[in-house]
Scaffold this active site. Structure first.
Site, PDB file in Angstrom:
ATOM      1  N   HIS A 179      13.485   0.943   3.155  1.00 44.17           N
ATOM      2  CA  HIS A 179      12.105   1.204   2.750  1.00 44.17           C
ATOM      3  C   HIS A 179      11.701   2.595   3.223  1.00 44.17           C
ATOM      4  CE1 HIS A 179       8.427  -0.557   1.050  1.00 44.17           C
ATOM      5  NE2 HIS A 179       7.802   0.315   1.822  1.00 44.17           N
TER       6      HIS A 179
ATOM      7  N   ARG B  21      -6.029  -0.113   0.357  1.00 43.76           N
ATOM      8  CA  ARG B  21      -5.823   1.100   1.169  1.00 43.76           C
ATOM      9  C   ARG B  21      -5.583   2.312   0.286  1.00 43.76           C
ATOM     10  NH1 ARG B  21      -0.879  -0.035   3.963  1.00 43.76           N
ATOM     11  NH2 ARG B  21      -1.111   1.934   5.023  1.00 43.76           N
TER      12      ARG B  21
ATOM     13  N   SER C 109       2.290  -3.194   6.996  1.00 46.56           N
ATOM     14  CA  SER C 109       2.506  -3.308   5.550  1.00 46.56           C
ATOM     15  C   SER C 109       3.998  -3.368   5.248  1.00 46.56           C
ATOM     16  CB  SER C 109       1.863  -2.091   4.861  1.00 46.56           C
ATOM     17  OG  SER C 109       2.348  -1.933   3.553  1.00 46.56           O
TER      18      SER C 109
HETATM   19  N1  URA Z   1       4.968   1.855   2.248  1.00 51.90           N
HETATM   20  C1  URA Z   1       4.396   0.635   2.379  1.00 51.90           C
HETATM   21  O1  URA Z   1       4.934  -0.370   1.927  1.00 51.90           O
HETATM   22  N2  URA Z   1       3.233   0.526   3.029  1.00 51.90           N
HETATM   23  C2  URA Z   1       2.610   1.591   3.556  1.00 51.90           C
HETATM   24  O2  URA Z   1       1.555   1.437   4.141  1.00 51.90           O
HETATM   25  C3  URA Z   1       3.194   2.875   3.405  1.00 51.90           C
HETATM   26  C4  URA Z   1       4.398   2.980   2.740  1.00 51.90           C
END
Ligand code: URA
Length: 444
Positions: A82, A168, A183
């Site tokens: 990620h 957000r 998150s």
């Molecule tokens: N990627 C995510 O999944 N959440 C975030 O807050 C920032 C990047």
């Protein structure tokens, strides 16, 4: 639970108790807390931060908002990557099929565009028909069959993040270490992984521009992952210029296909190989880094990685013909070349300016309800440090109309600086694990 009191408590520097976070997130996910109250609370968190106990409680509450992927009886190791978000960051589209082609499963849950950064889901959905709203059952079946599924948060899995993320995006509440960490980790921990690799961006276009803050974000997420049984490693990579050349949803899909074919911009491919090697090593699928890179290269050179991407597209309802004919992707109605206004060395290509311009062109959201235009964006062929001559084409704008072209050219005029000292952070600067921080400083 009196929500205004919680907001005031957080605003004034207090901490919410774990059971308060649990109830708040459960009620927000159920639609019982309005967005305006949650927005106020999120802004209080941006300003006040969260202590370790609060962060753990928020992450666990978000994780508990939905179900988890379960892979009982499935032998293959499962690993994911990620990114904390960037401009031109299409690594996931290249990396997931590549790693899945090396015999490791990649159940990848991603996000949409966030703030000035692009999102994997928006990119994938620019492929006609592509569906990211997979059920748990569909995801598991696809991972077992193809080795990879690329999905978004749904009412079944990570629903709290689905709502909070969208909120957000449009309320100026992205740039917060605990909110980003909760998150990302709540989504990833729901995937039933054996390992997670994080691409933590640093530089002016990153949510945490300072390397020290980016390292703090990495360590925070590693702490959350390791404490919940998911071995987690992070690489710090440069986001002081866009990654690759294409910035914008459909344009990035086209560049990803180029990468899977063995072409692709050098910086994009270097970051992809480095993250891929970490993924294979983390789950014991490679003997060492060299072996991992060899396996990944072989997956690309043999055509297996591209074939895996075509299978993912087809399985998720998209048109796999896009692999051979990127003309199937949504096309911008207006295209214009941007030429270097003077001769000299490119000193900066400012990613945040480019990302904001994509949102202004309609490629990202200004409100939760916004539909995006997947065709708009930029292709920028210069990097900081490159010499250019006055009048030389250095970028193209892809827009919906002539107003968009004017807006895009103006943005490029501000983002691309020629003259002065070229500042470029190393492409991959640090490797962070639970054991500590290793300085790599490799690549330009
Ligand atoms: N990627 C995510 O999944 N959440 C975030 O807050 C920032 C990047």
């Amino acid at each position: 639970m009196v929500i205004p009191s919680l907001i005031e408590h957080k605003r004034d520097g207090g901490a919410l108790r774990p059971e308060q976070w649990a109830e708040l997130i459960a009620r927000y996910t159920a639609g019982e807390v309005p967005d305006y109250q949650m927005s106020a609370l999120l802004m209080a968190v941006v300003w006040r931060g969260l202590g370790p106990e609060e962060l753990a409680a928020l992450t666990d509450a978000m994780l508990a908002s939905g179900d988890r992927l379960r892979f009982d009886g499935f032998e293959r190791p499962r690993v994911d990557k990620h990114s904390t978000g960037g401009v031109g960051d299409k690594v996931s589209l290249v990396l997931a099929p590549m790693v899945a082609s090396c015999g490791v499963a990649v159940p990848m849950m991603s996000g949409r565009g966030l703030g000035h950064t692009g999102g994997t889901l928006d990119k994938l959905e620019s492929i006609p028909g592509f569906r990211t709203g997979l059920s748990l059952r569909e995801t598991r079946a696809q991972v077992e069959r193809i080795g990879c599924a690329m999905l978004g948060q749904t009412p079944e899995i990570a629903p709290a993040d689905k709502r909070l993320y969208a909120l957000r995006d449009v309320t100026g509440t992205v740039e917060s270490i605990p909110l980003i960490a909760a998150s990302i980790m709540s989504k990833k921990l729901a995937e039933g992984l054996n390992g997670l690799v994080l691409d933590v961006k640093t530089g002016s276009g990153a949510f945490m521009p300072q390397p020290e803050r980016a390292i703090e974000l990495a360590r925070t997420m590693i702490g959350l992952g390791e404490a919940r049984g998911c071995p987690t490693v992070a690489l710090l990579t440069a986001m002081d210029r866009p990654l690759g050349r294409a910035c914008g949803n459909a344009l990035e899909v086209e560049e990803s296909i180029e990468g899977l074919r063995g072409g692709g911009p050098e910086d994009l491919m270097e970051v992809t190989y480095a993250l891929g090697a970490e993924m294979l090593l983390l789950v014991g699928a490679a003997a060492d880094r060299e072996d991992a890179r060899r396996q990944l290269r072989e997956a690309v050179d043999s055509g297996r990685a591209l074939e895996t991407f075509a299978r993912i597209i087809e399985a998720q309802g998209g048109n796999p013909a896009v692999i051979e004919d990127p003309g199937i992707l949504p096309q911008a109605r207006a295209v214009e070349v941007f030429r270097a206004p003077r001769s000299g060395i490119v000193s900066a290509v400012e990613p945040r300016r480019i990302g904001r311009a994509i949102v202004e062109l309609g490629g990202g959201r200004r409100t939760v309800e916004d539909e995006i235009d997947p065709a708009v964006g930029f292709v920028i062929t210069v990097k900081p440090g490159d010499p250019v001559r006055a009048g030389e084409p250095v970028a193209s704008v892809f827009a919906g109309d002539e107003n968009g072209i004017a807006l895009g050219l103006a943005a490029l005029g501000e983002a691309v600086t020629i003259g002065g000292e070229a500042r470029r952070t190393p492409l991959i600067s640090h490797r962070i694990t639970a054991a500590g921080v290793e300085i790599l400083g490799q690549g330009r």
